[in-house]
Design an enzyme around this catalytic site. Structure first.
Site, PDB file in Angstrom:
ATOM      1  N   THR A  40      21.234 -21.713 -26.153  1.00  0.00           N
ATOM      2  CA  THR A  40      21.659 -23.054 -27.382  1.00  0.00           C
ATOM      3  C   THR A  40      20.431 -23.828 -27.342  1.00  0.00           C
ATOM      4  O   THR A  40      19.856 -24.940 -28.053  1.00  0.00           O
ATOM      5  CB  THR A  40      22.613 -24.260 -26.996  1.00  0.00           C
ATOM      6  OG1 THR A  40      22.218 -24.031 -25.846  1.00  0.00           O
ATOM      7  CG2 THR A  40      24.295 -23.600 -26.665  1.00  0.00           C
ATOM      8  N   HIS A  45      18.407 -25.522 -18.672  1.00  0.00           N
ATOM      9  CA  HIS A  45      19.055 -26.473 -18.225  1.00  0.00           C
ATOM     10  C   HIS A  45      19.207 -26.447 -16.785  1.00  0.00           C
ATOM     11  O   HIS A  45      19.505 -25.640 -16.335  1.00  0.00           O
ATOM     12  CB  HIS A  45      19.152 -27.636 -18.764  1.00  0.00           C
ATOM     13  CG  HIS A  45      20.516 -27.572 -19.210  1.00  0.00           C
ATOM     14  ND1 HIS A  45      21.645 -27.782 -18.516  1.00  0.00           N
ATOM     15  CD2 HIS A  45      21.117 -27.071 -20.622  1.00  0.00           C
ATOM     16  CE1 HIS A  45      23.185 -27.112 -19.214  1.00  0.00           C
ATOM     17  NE2 HIS A  45      22.855 -27.107 -20.908  1.00  0.00           N
ATOM     18  N   HIS A  48      22.396 -25.184 -15.591  1.00  0.00           N
ATOM     19  CA  HIS A  48      22.955 -23.481 -15.815  1.00  0.00           C
ATOM     20  C   HIS A  48      22.441 -22.568 -14.597  1.00  0.00           C
ATOM     21  O   HIS A  48      22.257 -22.086 -13.584  1.00  0.00           O
ATOM     22  CB  HIS A  48      21.386 -22.733 -17.112  1.00  0.00           C
ATOM     23  CG  HIS A  48      21.796 -23.310 -18.128  1.00  0.00           C
ATOM     24  ND1 HIS A  48      21.118 -23.366 -19.236  1.00  0.00           N
ATOM     25  CD2 HIS A  48      22.943 -22.485 -19.231  1.00  0.00           C
ATOM     26  CE1 HIS A  48      21.466 -23.729 -20.347  1.00  0.00           C
ATOM     27  NE2 HIS A  48      22.320 -22.855 -20.645  1.00  0.00           N
ATOM     28  N   LYS A  82      33.696 -29.714 -26.045  1.00  0.00           N
ATOM     29  CA  LYS A  82      32.364 -30.042 -26.805  1.00  0.00           C
ATOM     30  C   LYS A  82      33.133 -31.074 -28.082  1.00  0.00           C
ATOM     31  O   LYS A  82      34.111 -30.302 -28.715  1.00  0.00           O
ATOM     32  CB  LYS A  82      32.355 -29.120 -27.900  1.00  0.00           C
ATOM     33  CG  LYS A  82      30.648 -28.819 -27.350  1.00  0.00           C
ATOM     34  CD  LYS A  82      29.327 -29.574 -26.838  1.00  0.00           C
ATOM     35  CE  LYS A  82      28.309 -28.514 -26.202  1.00  0.00           C
ATOM     36  NZ  LYS A  82      27.251 -29.504 -25.564  1.00  0.00           N
ATOM     37  N   ARG A  86      29.415 -26.901 -32.786  1.00  0.00           N
ATOM     38  CA  ARG A  86      27.975 -26.677 -32.679  1.00  0.00           C
ATOM     39  C   ARG A  86      27.110 -26.665 -34.088  1.00  0.00           C
ATOM     40  O   ARG A  86      27.985 -25.742 -34.680  1.00  0.00           O
ATOM     41  CB  ARG A  86      27.513 -25.765 -32.015  1.00  0.00           C
ATOM     42  CG  ARG A  86      28.322 -26.070 -30.535  1.00  0.00           C
ATOM     43  CD  ARG A  86      27.558 -24.719 -29.753  1.00  0.00           C
ATOM     44  NE  ARG A  86      28.609 -25.052 -28.191  1.00  0.00           N
ATOM     45  CZ  ARG A  86      27.772 -25.327 -26.803  1.00  0.00           C
ATOM     46  NH1 ARG A  86      26.381 -26.313 -27.198  1.00  0.00           N
ATOM     47  NH2 ARG A  86      28.323 -25.573 -25.763  1.00  0.00           N
ATOM     48  N   GLN A 171      34.392 -12.983 -26.205  1.00  0.00           N
ATOM     49  CA  GLN A 171      34.077 -13.831 -24.980  1.00  0.00           C
ATOM     50  C   GLN A 171      34.831 -12.227 -24.519  1.00  0.00           C
ATOM     51  O   GLN A 171      33.855 -12.042 -23.183  1.00  0.00           O
ATOM     52  CB  GLN A 171      34.071 -14.943 -24.626  1.00  0.00           C
ATOM     53  CG  GLN A 171      33.418 -15.044 -22.470  1.00  0.00           C
ATOM     54  CD  GLN A 171      33.530 -16.543 -22.503  1.00  0.00           C
ATOM     55  OE1 GLN A 171      33.127 -17.975 -23.233  1.00  0.00           O
ATOM     56  NE2 GLN A 171      33.184 -16.604 -20.964  1.00  0.00           N
ATOM     57  N   ASP A 192      33.959 -25.409 -16.809  1.00  0.00           N
ATOM     58  CA  ASP A 192      34.756 -25.381 -18.548  1.00  0.00           C
ATOM     59  C   ASP A 192      34.861 -24.391 -19.129  1.00  0.00           C
ATOM     60  O   ASP A 192      35.337 -24.350 -19.759  1.00  0.00           O
ATOM     61  CB  ASP A 192      34.080 -26.373 -18.792  1.00  0.00           C
ATOM     62  CG  ASP A 192      32.564 -25.878 -19.449  1.00  0.00           C
ATOM     63  OD1 ASP A 192      31.967 -24.789 -18.389  1.00  0.00           O
ATOM     64  OD2 ASP A 192      31.472 -26.168 -19.495  1.00  0.00           O
ATOM     65  N   LYS A 227      28.302 -36.133 -15.217  1.00  0.00           N
ATOM     66  CA  LYS A 227      27.514 -35.003 -15.831  1.00  0.00           C
ATOM     67  C   LYS A 227      26.256 -35.423 -14.925  1.00  0.00           C
ATOM     68  O   LYS A 227      25.531 -36.206 -15.779  1.00  0.00           O
ATOM     69  CB  LYS A 227      27.140 -34.348 -17.486  1.00  0.00           C
ATOM     70  CG  LYS A 227      26.772 -32.682 -16.804  1.00  0.00           C
ATOM     71  CD  LYS A 227      27.268 -32.145 -18.736  1.00  0.00           C
ATOM     72  CE  LYS A 227      28.362 -31.814 -18.161  1.00  0.00           C
ATOM     73  NZ  LYS A 227      28.728 -31.281 -19.801  1.00  0.00           N
ATOM     74  N   LYS A 230      20.798 -36.295 -16.787  1.00  0.00           N
ATOM     75  CA  LYS A 230      20.501 -36.345 -18.206  1.00  0.00           C
ATOM     76  C   LYS A 230      20.071 -37.424 -17.426  1.00  0.00           C
ATOM     77  O   LYS A 230      19.593 -38.023 -16.808  1.00  0.00           O
ATOM     78  CB  LYS A 230      21.541 -36.907 -18.213  1.00  0.00           C
ATOM     79  CG  LYS A 230      22.713 -36.619 -19.050  1.00  0.00           C
ATOM     80  CD  LYS A 230      22.422 -35.667 -20.060  1.00  0.00           C
ATOM     81  CE  LYS A 230      23.489 -34.604 -21.029  1.00  0.00           C
ATOM     82  NZ  LYS A 230      22.922 -33.566 -21.948  1.00  0.00           N
ATOM     83  N   THR A 231      18.542 -37.347 -18.465  1.00  0.00           N
ATOM     84  CA  THR A 231      16.960 -38.280 -17.807  1.00  0.00           C
ATOM     85  C   THR A 231      17.165 -39.477 -19.201  1.00  0.00           C
ATOM     86  O   THR A 231      17.404 -39.413 -20.540  1.00  0.00           O
ATOM     87  CB  THR A 231      16.070 -37.367 -17.732  1.00  0.00           C
ATOM     88  OG1 THR A 231      15.499 -36.881 -19.201  1.00  0.00           O
ATOM     89  CG2 THR A 231      16.301 -36.605 -16.813  1.00  0.00           C
TER      90      THR A 231
END
Length: 406
Positions: A40, A45, A48, A82, A86, A171, A192, A227, A230-231
């Site tokens: 994606t 990140h 992962h 989500k 997407r 999947q 998830d 979560k 995040k920055t």
């Protein structure tokens, strides 16, 4: 101790399909397992990274990982977690992202002969015959059961397209394909993904009449359930061009005290006795644990040299060190200084992701030049500051850059 016990002790395991059977299987046999990664973005990140650590623990215990890259599923997109559909990516974007993922994964997993596989589900999903898929696979899926799955349930009120509704089937088909081609009997995924991984194991049991298993690992969250990763600039990327090693190091150096032990357990290979010792430190001593965490995680992702440089830069700014050579640095010409505002210069050098972000931070008095607040969005560097050897830029409380005039 089996690898399942190791993963349990370190806090990875969340939900398990057949716990006793999985424990016995992982103890007695070399198991082929897989984790899927949809491309994606053009970098993995930190979310992962938890999955990569699970794969690494499993491989160290003698099991064979398959890293499944979602060249096919990425064309649809997983609705799990989500609120909206997407954004659809082009084939070119997907292939570019996959190439980036491949390069990064090789840092963590040994893909040499027989030790691990890297496959792309576009190789089989893109050539599927739709009627054949319905007859061979779709017949085994109950719509009622699918709608009760958490990944779909939370989207029903806002709208779930038929396009996304197929994701679980795709999947599951992946698991069946890997079972047939590579004797893959175990699928792992973030929590998830529970509905999706369970559906895949169930499909194999129905189609083949043979055992297949799955378990999920917990997502990387703070102690209060938010979560992590995040920055101010967005996600915490593993690509050094998107999140510098220094920024990466500083993220872990500045996490909350309550999150230190969990991150040490999930994101390093330190023995659990040491993890518990470091996690039990209190008050100022907990900073020692944060420094070790930041160094160990940065070393795994960016290598020892970059981790050491980030540590030295952090110590120069916040500790007893004085050498600023390892602080993120950029050069600015005197012509730029004369003609551009500080905001323009910082945007050009990626201190700010955009001018709007820069204006917001300046307006909120979050930008400092040599420890003096900059509160004017049109501010230009003055002559007296230009004579300084090191110009320190601080964004927020703890993000520093060094600007050199050339």
């Amino acid at each position: 101790m089996s690898v399942f016990d190791t993963l349990t002790e370190r806090g990875f395991i969340k939900q398990v399909s057949h716990e006793q059977e999985i424990k016995e299987l992982l103890t007695k046999e070399q198991v082929t397992f897989y984790i899927g990664f949809d491309p994606t973005a053009d970098s993995l990140h930190v979310g992962h990274f938890v999955g990569l650590m699970v794969m690494a623990h499993m491989q160290r215990a003698g099991h064979r990982p398959i890293a499944l890259l979602g060249g096919g599923t990425g064309m649809v997109g997983d609705p799990s977690g989500k609120d909206d559909m997407r954004k659809m990516m082009t084939v070119e974007t997907i292939n570019h992202n996959i190439a980036c993922f491949k390069k990064q994964m090789q840092k963590f997993i040994d893909f040499s002969e027989g030790k691990a596989l890297m496959v792309n589900n576009a190789d089989w999903l893109l050539s599927l015959n739709y009627i054949q898929l319905l007859r061979e696979v779709g017949v085994h899926f109950s719509v009622n059961r699918m709608l009760s799955a958490e990944c779909f349930k939370q989207r029903l009120e806002r709208g779930l397209s038929f396009f996304e509704f197929n994701y679980m089937i795709m999947q599951s088909y992946d698991f069946w394909e890997l079972f047939q081609k590579h004797n893959c009997v175990l699928q792992l995924g973030g929590d998830d993904q529970w509905s999706n991984v369970l559906a895949g194991a169930d499909l194999i049991r129905r189609k083949e009449g043979k055992p297949a298993f799955c378990f999920t690992f917990k997502l990387l969250t703070t102690s209060d359930g938010r979560k992590m990763g995040k920055t101010e600039k967005g996600a915490l990327w593993l690509d050094p061009d998107k999140t510098t090693p220094y920024e990466f190091y500083q993220y872990w150096r500045n996490i909350a005290d309550a999150d230190v032990e969990n991150c040490l357990a999930l994101l390093t290979f330190l023995p659990m006795e040491e993890v518990r010792r470091l996690g039990s430190l209190q008050d100022q001593e907990i900073n020692q644990a944060k420094t070790i965490l930041a160094y160990e995680v940065t070393k795994l992702v960016h290598g020892e040299q970059e981790a050491t440089a980030a540590k030295l830069a952090s110590e120069a700014l916040f500790g007893s060190g004085t050498n600023l050579d390892n602080v993120p640095t950029f050069n600015v010409s005197k012509k730029e200084v004369e003609n551009l505002s500080l905001l323009d210069i910082l945007c050009a050098n990626k201190v700010f992701a955009s001018k709007s972000e820069g204006r917001r931070i300046i307006t909120q008095k979050g930008l400092y030049l040599n420890d003096n607040v900059v509160d004017n969005i049109d501010y230009k560097i003055t002559i007296d500051i230009q004579t300084n050897e090191n110009i320190l830029i601080r964004r927020g409380k703890k993000t520093y850059y060094r600007m050199l005039l050339v």
